[in-house]
Enzyme design. Structure first.
Site: not given
Length: 325
Positions: A198, A73, A67, A71
């Site tokens: 995972t 970089g 995240h 946004v």
């Protein structure tokens, strides 16, 4: 590190050879050698301590890193706290699901570095997040790899900058591919990075539409029934379930095996198997954990170069990861 031991130790050299970018020349593995030579062992120690307290740390950091990079970089802008005058990235709707353990790990690693006089305020929060994510993955049995360093911390963080940068779990393959391509990442990179699911948790609300009013036909009936029992109607909004219910505490290739049996938790996960264009990649990595590991290291290395700030006009090294200097 698991049975495949040496095969799962993948040096960044191989990843760099496969995925050079302009930003790579501005980042280097030994960036802090002259000012804080023990930076990686100090960060690893803080991450290990947090990991021993809660396994949630692993998925939280992987989620947080993704995240952050998508946004503005990889600049630690997602770590900034909102103020009376600014609603920061972390408080954007798409970021409200980020687990606090990820933020806390970075804060503790920063404190550990600041406790060493020569390292105090010498290491960027963006690089701490990069190293911490790598260390958490290895602690969960995933591939150990070298990281490029030298990022500066961004000078801006606004909730308004987030919409359109992070795809919702209902996105189509074409939309996902376009979003990753806008960050210099291929469809193969995207599927590899999605393999990070995972580990980690997802709130019931992110997949509720697959359970009610009718069950998504791409879901295994047995798995759907299990999810319905874990996430009944009107379930507490804070309730979350493992994204990989088979080996939730291991960073492995089980995610891809789950997709083959209709056990992808999010619709944006399962579509990698239902769509004929991406299914061969899923099948290949379900068969070979070593192949997945190598693809993942290549992809996360490339992602770590997205939008990096390396000159003083673009960023600095924060004294507090949650606030601008």
């Amino acid at each position: 590190m698991g049975a495949s031991g040496g095969m799962r130790f993948l040096l960044l050299v191989a990843a760099v050879a496969a995925s050079g970018t302009v930003c790579a020349a501005q980042l280097r593995r030994n960036h802090y050698a002259g000012v804080c030579p023990d930076v990686e062992s100090i960060v690893r120690g803080a991450v290990t301590k947090k990991f021993q307290q809660t396994f949630i740390t692993v998925g939280a950091l992987v989620h947080l890193y993704f995240h952050d990079c998508f946004v503005e970089g990889c600049d630690a802008s997602v770590l900034i706290a909102s103020t009376a005058n600014n609603t920061a990235e972390k408080d954007a709707t798409a970021n409200l699901s980020l687990a606090g353990d990820g933020f806390d790990t970075v804060i503790k690693a920063k404190a550990a570095l600041d406790a060493v006089p020569r390292c105090r305020n010498q290491v960027s929060c963006a690089d701490i997040l990069t190293m911490a994510t790598r260390d958490a993955i290895a602690l969960a049995g995933g591939p150990a790899y070298a990281v490029e360093l030298g990022r500066l911390d961004g000078l801006s963080s606004t909730a308004a900058s987030v919409p359109g940068k992070l795809a919702p779990p209902t996105s189509s393959l074409d939309k996902l591919t376009a979003l990753f391509a806008s960050n210099g990442l291929s469809q193969t990179d995207m599927i590899a990075l999605s393999g990070g699911h995972t580990v980690g948790l997802a709130h019931c609300s992110t997949f509720a539409s697959r359970l009610r009013p009718t069950v998504d036909p791409t879901l295994s009936p047995k798995f759907a029934a299990q999810l319905q029992s874990w996430c009944p109607p009107n379930v507490d909004a804070r309730t979350a379930v493992p994204m990989d219910t088979v080996t939730p505490r291991a960073f492995d290739n089980q995610y891809f095996k789950n997709l083959q049996t209709g056990m992808g938790l999010l619709s944006s996960d399962q579509l990698f198997y239902t769509d004929a264009r991406s299914r061969p990649t899923v099948d290949a990595w379900a068969k070979s954990e070593a192949a997945f590991d190598q693809a993942f290291v290549t992809a996360i290395t490339k992602m770590g170069r997205v939008g990096v700030k390396t000159v003083a006009s673009q960023g600095n090294i924060r004294h507090n990861c949650a606030a601008f200097n």
